[in-house]
Design a protein around this motif. Structure first.
Motif, PDB file in Angstrom:
ATOM      1  N   SER A 136     -13.146 -16.165  -9.420  1.00 29.08           N
ATOM      2  CA  SER A 136     -12.938 -14.787  -8.958  1.00 29.08           C
ATOM      3  C   SER A 136     -11.632 -14.589  -8.201  1.00 29.08           C
ATOM      4  N   PRO A 137     -11.217 -15.514  -7.304  1.00 26.22           N
ATOM      5  CA  PRO A 137      -9.928 -15.305  -6.620  1.00 26.22           C
ATOM      6  C   PRO A 137      -8.769 -15.158  -7.611  1.00 26.22           C
ATOM      7  N   GLU A 138      -8.767 -16.009  -8.640  1.00 25.28           N
ATOM      8  CA  GLU A 138      -7.707 -15.935  -9.646  1.00 25.28           C
ATOM      9  C   GLU A 138      -7.816 -14.642 -10.448  1.00 25.28           C
ATOM     10  N   TYR A 139      -9.050 -14.250 -10.808  1.00 24.26           N
ATOM     11  CA  TYR A 139      -9.248 -13.054 -11.634  1.00 24.26           C
ATOM     12  C   TYR A 139      -8.833 -11.785 -10.897  1.00 24.26           C
ATOM     13  N   ILE A 140      -9.137 -11.723  -9.615  1.00 25.11           N
ATOM     14  CA  ILE A 140      -8.750 -10.536  -8.844  1.00 25.11           C
ATOM     15  C   ILE A 140      -7.233 -10.451  -8.743  1.00 25.11           C
ATOM     16  N   SER A 141      -6.578 -11.606  -8.552  1.00 22.59           N
ATOM     17  CA  SER A 141      -5.118 -11.609  -8.506  1.00 22.59           C
ATOM     18  C   SER A 141      -4.533 -11.189  -9.853  1.00 22.59           C
ATOM     19  N   LEU A 142      -5.125 -11.656 -10.952  1.00 24.10           N
ATOM     20  CA  LEU A 142      -4.657 -11.262 -12.287  1.00 24.10           C
ATOM     21  C   LEU A 142      -4.863  -9.772 -12.526  1.00 24.10           C
ATOM     22  N   PHE A 143      -5.960  -9.248 -12.039  1.00 23.04           N
ATOM     23  CA  PHE A 143      -6.228  -7.815 -12.182  1.00 23.04           C
ATOM     24  C   PHE A 143      -5.167  -7.004 -11.434  1.00 23.04           C
ATOM     25  N   LEU A 144      -4.882  -7.418 -10.198  1.00 26.73           N
ATOM     26  CA  LEU A 144      -3.850  -6.729  -9.425  1.00 26.73           C
ATOM     27  C   LEU A 144      -2.486  -6.868 -10.090  1.00 26.73           C
ATOM     28  N   ASN A 145      -2.228  -8.043 -10.643  1.00 29.17           N
ATOM     29  CA  ASN A 145      -0.957  -8.261 -11.331  1.00 29.17           C
ATOM     30  C   ASN A 145      -0.809  -7.298 -12.512  1.00 29.17           C
ATOM     31  N   ASP A 146      -1.900  -7.121 -13.254  1.00 31.84           N
ATOM     32  CA  ASP A 146      -1.866  -6.204 -14.390  1.00 31.84           C
ATOM     33  C   ASP A 146      -1.609  -4.770 -13.936  1.00 31.84           C
ATOM     34  N   LYS A 147      -2.283  -4.358 -12.874  1.00 34.62           N
ATOM     35  CA  LYS A 147      -2.137  -2.979 -12.398  1.00 34.62           C
ATOM     36  C   LYS A 147      -0.761  -2.743 -11.770  1.00 34.62           C
ATOM     37  N   LEU A 148      -0.309  -3.685 -10.961  1.00 39.13           N
ATOM     38  CA  LEU A 148       0.967  -3.500 -10.274  1.00 39.13           C
ATOM     39  C   LEU A 148       2.161  -3.752 -11.192  1.00 39.13           C
ATOM     40  N   GLN A 149       1.901  -4.382 -12.328  1.00 39.16           N
ATOM     41  CA  GLN A 149       2.990  -4.642 -13.266  1.00 39.16           C
ATOM     42  C   GLN A 149       3.209  -3.472 -14.218  1.00 39.16           C
ATOM     43  N   ASN A 150       2.124  -2.932 -14.757  1.00 41.03           N
ATOM     44  CA  ASN A 150       2.292  -1.799 -15.690  1.00 41.03           C
ATOM     45  C   ASN A 150       1.115  -0.837 -15.720  1.00 41.03           C
ATOM     46  N   GLY A 151      -0.014  -1.243 -15.149  1.00 35.91           N
ATOM     47  CA  GLY A 151      -1.216  -0.413 -15.274  1.00 35.91           C
ATOM     48  C   GLY A 151      -1.207   0.841 -14.429  1.00 35.91           C
ATOM     49  N   LEU A 152      -0.313   0.933 -13.430  1.00 36.08           N
ATOM     50  CA  LEU A 152      -0.298   2.093 -12.540  1.00 36.08           C
ATOM     51  C   LEU A 152       0.965   2.935 -12.685  1.00 36.08           C
ATOM     52  N   LYS A 153       1.716   2.683 -13.756  1.00 37.92           N
ATOM     53  CA  LYS A 153       2.936   3.465 -13.961  1.00 37.92           C
ATOM     54  C   LYS A 153       2.585   4.906 -14.297  1.00 37.92           C
ATOM     55  N   GLY A 154       3.376   5.824 -13.748  1.00 38.62           N
ATOM     56  CA  GLY A 154       3.163   7.239 -14.029  1.00 38.62           C
ATOM     57  C   GLY A 154       1.954   7.833 -13.356  1.00 38.62           C
ATOM     58  N   ILE A 155       1.342   7.096 -12.421  1.00 43.82           N
ATOM     59  CA  ILE A 155       0.139   7.566 -11.716  1.00 43.82           C
ATOM     60  C   ILE A 155       0.528   7.957 -10.300  1.00 43.82           C
ATOM     61  N   SER A 156      -0.102   8.996  -9.785  1.00 43.33           N
ATOM     62  CA  SER A 156       0.224   9.479  -8.446  1.00 43.33           C
ATOM     63  C   SER A 156      -0.089   8.424  -7.387  1.00 43.33           C
ATOM     64  N   GLU A 157       0.541   8.556  -6.231  1.00 39.37           N
ATOM     65  CA  GLU A 157       0.339   7.601  -5.142  1.00 39.37           C
ATOM     66  C   GLU A 157      -1.105   7.594  -4.663  1.00 39.37           C
ATOM     67  N   ASP A 158      -1.736   8.750  -4.686  1.00 41.29           N
ATOM     68  CA  ASP A 158      -3.139   8.830  -4.244  1.00 41.29           C
ATOM     69  C   ASP A 158      -4.038   7.993  -5.144  1.00 41.29           C
ATOM     70  N   VAL A 159      -3.815   8.078  -6.459  1.00 38.89           N
ATOM     71  CA  VAL A 159      -4.626   7.303  -7.400  1.00 38.89           C
ATOM     72  C   VAL A 159      -4.352   5.810  -7.233  1.00 38.89           C
ATOM     73  N   VAL A 160      -3.088   5.462  -6.995  1.00 41.22           N
ATOM     74  CA  VAL A 160      -2.741   4.060  -6.746  1.00 41.22           C
ATOM     75  C   VAL A 160      -3.495   3.543  -5.522  1.00 41.22           C
ATOM     76  N   GLU A 161      -3.523   4.337  -4.449  1.00 38.18           N
ATOM     77  CA  GLU A 161      -4.229   3.935  -3.227  1.00 38.18           C
ATOM     78  C   GLU A 161      -5.721   3.751  -3.479  1.00 38.18           C
ATOM     79  N   ILE A 162      -6.297   4.659  -4.258  1.00 42.52           N
ATOM     80  CA  ILE A 162      -7.732   4.564  -4.575  1.00 42.52           C
ATOM     81  C   ILE A 162      -8.018   3.271  -5.338  1.00 42.52           C
ATOM     82  N   THR A 163      -7.162   2.963  -6.307  1.00 43.89           N
ATOM     83  CA  THR A 163      -7.349   1.739  -7.095  1.00 43.89           C
ATOM     84  C   THR A 163      -7.252   0.500  -6.218  1.00 43.89           C
ATOM     85  N   LEU A 164      -6.241   0.462  -5.347  1.00 42.33           N
ATOM     86  CA  LEU A 164      -6.075  -0.694  -4.462  1.00 42.33           C
ATOM     87  C   LEU A 164      -7.250  -0.827  -3.498  1.00 42.33           C
TER      88      LEU A 164
END
Length: 737
Positions: free
Chosen positions: A378-406
């Motif tokens: 799980s520690p590795e998977y959560i880091s990979l999930f964040l890596n996916d989101k912070l790398q390209n999964g949150l592009k074009g999304i408002s800051e509020d939505v980014v905060e909610i996801t984090l």
């Protein structure tokens, strides 16, 4: 004058009429006075009080019974009793349909008579009776109870007829609700005990039998949702019926009866009902039915605990299926997303259907703590999930939505027991994002690091913040370098961008070597000389495994593309400027890229559809040492800029995972020792189990300390003379200053 006269006349009108003072009465006078009072009382009961003596005269006769209070009281009891017996006979002789009406009419007559009698003998009631006897009005109520309600002619018939009317109301027949209410009010006036004994106790048996039969009928023919609607309707009807028929004190008792028969006796069956029970409601998002179940089950003892038990079991069973299914574990991002979706689902249920109940929230947190630690990766998977989101999964999304996801991801992180393992993976993934320029935004990165700091403290994020600082401070040396070397600014020539990384903050690998192309070696040496001339106390080593490059390539028919590749890929591709065909061994010898990295590098260049700028022989789906490679002249893409990613394992290979775990264990040992020393320094002496417990608690923000490892570090500190065992108790440790 006229005004004064008028005032004088008014004063005369308000003047009280004097009443004769007490005087001793003879027995003959007492008999005569009582006869007058007795005659008046009987006339009052017979509705013939107009022709009796004036109120003043009757009051004076009663007042003059000074010394004859017992005669007055006993006579009063006898006279009222006589009148009530006549009333009881009259009521008993009334036909069935008018029985309760007649009883109510006689009751009203009796109360009216009591009020008049009380006013007449007010003085005796306040002097004699108040000291030794029951007050007149209360006496009259007691006599009504004994001579009318408890009469053999009336008691059973009265109860049967009253209960009969209520049964008709349950059968939805028309009944005189006002009459029933008046009768129940009469029973309450006679005393709560009378109301309970004569009406409430036998009455409560009726709804118990009625709702027991009705609930059995409903549960045989209805699904769970429909049954709950009917139960809710019945409870609302009970409250309405109480307001029409009974004293408010009965509401709670009858409600308990209905709750027991309609809900408590069927809880387990309703929750587990096939195709419509609690689990089906959760799966089908039936918030209205879930809310109704929550509001009904909270009425009975153990109702909510039954719901909580099933929901907790459901979440944990789901998590076991998720963690034990190899197919689902293949995609870490999907694995974490499933957990977040499940958490959102149950948060909505708790919020919308369960009134945001704190106990349900606590169960939810406990269940997800169980889930997240059930999977050792799980520690590795959560880091990979964040890596996916912070790398390209949150592009074009408002800051509020980014905060909610984090914030959602932080919910899972909060319950990780091995947060230091997460730190290892997150540092590695963050480094790749920053150095490749693939992070969605610095603000998002800093926001997440701030959340991690809040959760785990400054030490946890110090290196992560150092990485962001290095990226920012690296901009200035590059500007100064090109300012001092204007000849390197040619747009058609090779250019170099360097990020100077602080040793210790980054997951660097000092042993990695790679032969950089000659065109780049010149630039690297110039930058090295420039940087060290300005920072004489520093040392630089190139981390070629962490860099990227942009190459301009020309293919068949003059088709041009700009290829975004890793440093390793650049080294391989630039070899083909001087060769048409190269074997695996030749590439390995020329670049000196580690074998495992080289194979992944060649695989990404030759075997990824749409990114295959190289071809290989023999053509198969893997790279081996006997392969040969050449440029794919027919390569084409709709895009001018083509990004060729490195083929890397989505998760860390097992050997690497074991190495990571070993490094984590090594880093934990000094932390455990430091915790032991801090605790013992403040406590001076401590028993073994208590010391282990305090160390575990102190370190839980970073990892769950293994008691065996804690014991090893205690032994190590004893050997190094930081601690010693007590001579009389081997489990007791002492701190040595």
């Amino acid at each position: 004058m006229s005004n004064k006269k008028k005032k004088k006349n008014n004063m005369k009108k308000k003047k009280d009429v004097p009443i004769e003072a007490f005087k001793d009465m003879s027995a003959e006078y007492g008999d005569k006075a009582w006869n007058i009072l007795e005659h008046a009382i009987r006339r009052i009961y017979n509705h013939n009080a107009r022709n009796i003596l004036s109120f003043k005269e009757l009051y004076r006769n009663a007042r003059n019974f000074h010394g004859f209070g017992e005669k007055l009281y006993s006579g009063l009891v006898a006279t009222i009793t006589s009148q009530l017996k006549e009333m009881a006979t009259s009521v008993a002789d009334t036909q069935k349909s008018s029985f309760l009406k007649e009883l109510n009419r006689k009751w009203n007559d009796h109360r009216k008579a009591l009020r008049m009698i009380r006013d007449i003998i007010m003085h005796a009631d306040r002097t004699y009776n108040s000291m030794t006897k029951t007050p007149v009005y209360e006496l009259g109520l007691n006599l009504w109870r004994e001579n009318v309600i408890y009469s053999n002619q009336i008691r059973t018939r009265f109860l049967n007829m009253l209960l009969g009317l209520i049964c008709k109301d349950y059968a939805e027949e028309v009944v005189n609700k006002k009459l029933i209410r008046k009768i129940t009010n009469m029973l309450m006036d006679l005393g709560p005990s009378v109301y309970v004994q004569e009406f409430e106790n036998p009455f409560l048996q009726l709804p118990a039998e009625f709702y027991r039969a009705e609930s059995q009928k409903f549960i045989e023919c209805c699904d769970c949702g429909d049954y709950l609607k009917k139960a809710e309707m019945r409870l609302n009807e009970v409250i309405d019926r109480v307001s029409h028929f009974w004293d408010p004190s009965t509401q709670k008792k009858i409600t308990i009866v209905v709750e027991k028969e309609m809900i408590e006796n069927h809880m387990i069956r309703l929750i587990l009902m096939e195709n419509s029970g609690l689990v089906n409601m959760i799966g089908d998002d039936k918030y209205e039915d879930l809310s109704r179940m929550y509001n009904l089950f909270r009425r009975v003892t153990g109702g909510l605990s039954q719901i909580r038990e099933v929901i907790t079991s459901y979440i944990r069973d789901y998590s076991k299926q998720l963690v034990t299914d190899p197919e689902r574990l293949k995609n870490p991002v999907e694995f974490v997303q499933r957990l977040l979706d499940e958490k959102d689902k149950f948060s909505r249920i708790i919020n919308l259907a369960f009134s945001n109940d704190k106990l349900f929230q606590k169960d939810l947190y406990s269940s997800f703590e169980f889930i997240i630690n059930l999977n050792p990766r799980s520690p590795e998977y959560i880091s990979l999930f964040l890596n996916d989101k912070l790398q390209n999964g949150l592009k074009g999304i408002s800051e509020d939505v980014v905060e909610i996801t984090l914030n959602k991801v932080m919910f899972l992180f909060r319950y990780l027991q091995e947060k230091d393992v997460f730190e290892k993976y997150y540092k590695k993934h963050l480094a790749k994002r920053l150095l490749s320029g693939k992070t969605v935004s610095d603000d998002a990165e800093r926001s997440l690091i701030a959340k991690l700091k809040t959760e785990c403290g400054y030490e946890f994020t110090a290196k992560l913040e150092g990485m962001l600082t290095d990226m920012k401070t690296s901009l200035h040396p590059m500007k100064s370098f090109y300012a001092s070397h204007p000849e390197l600014g040619d747009a058609d020539g090779a250019t170099l961008t360097v990020q100077v990384l602080t040793t210790g903050s980054w997951p660097t690998q000092s042993s990695v070597t790679c032969n950089i192309p000659t065109e780049m070696v010149v630039l690297c040496e110039k930058f090295l000389l420039y940087y060290l001339s300005n920072h004489t106390d520093r040392k630089l080593s190139w981390q070629t495994n962490m860099g990227t490059a942009d190459l301009k390539a020309t293919f068949e028919n003059g088709q041009k593309h700009e290829l975004n590749v890793s440093t390793y890929q650049m080294c391989v591709l630039m070899l083909f400027n001087n060769a048409d065909r190269l074997s695996y061994k030749e590439i390995e010898q020329a670049t000196e890229i580690p074998a495992s990295d080289l194979k992944m590098c060649l695989q990404s260049l030759a075997l990824v559809k749409g990114k295959d700028v190289l071809r290989k022989e023999p053509m198969n789906n893997y790279v081996s040492e006997i392969d040969a490679f050449f440029v794919n002249d027919k390569f084409s893409s709709k895009l001018y800029k083509v990004k060729i990613g490195s083929v890397v394992a989505e998760t860390e290979p097992e050997p690497e995972k074991l190495k990571t775990q070993e490094r984590v264990e090594e880093e934990r040992r000094p932390q455990i020792q430091a915790s032991i020393v801090r605790i013992m320094k403040s406590r001076k002496k401590l028993e073994h189990n208590n010391l282990v417990a305090e160390v575990t608690k102190q370190l839980q923000s970073r990892f769950l300390a293994n008691p065996t490892e804690v014991k090893k570090q205690i032994e190590s500190l004893i050997e190094r003379v930081f601690l010693e065992r007590d001579n009389s108790d081997r489990k007791l440790y002492r701190y040595l200053a």
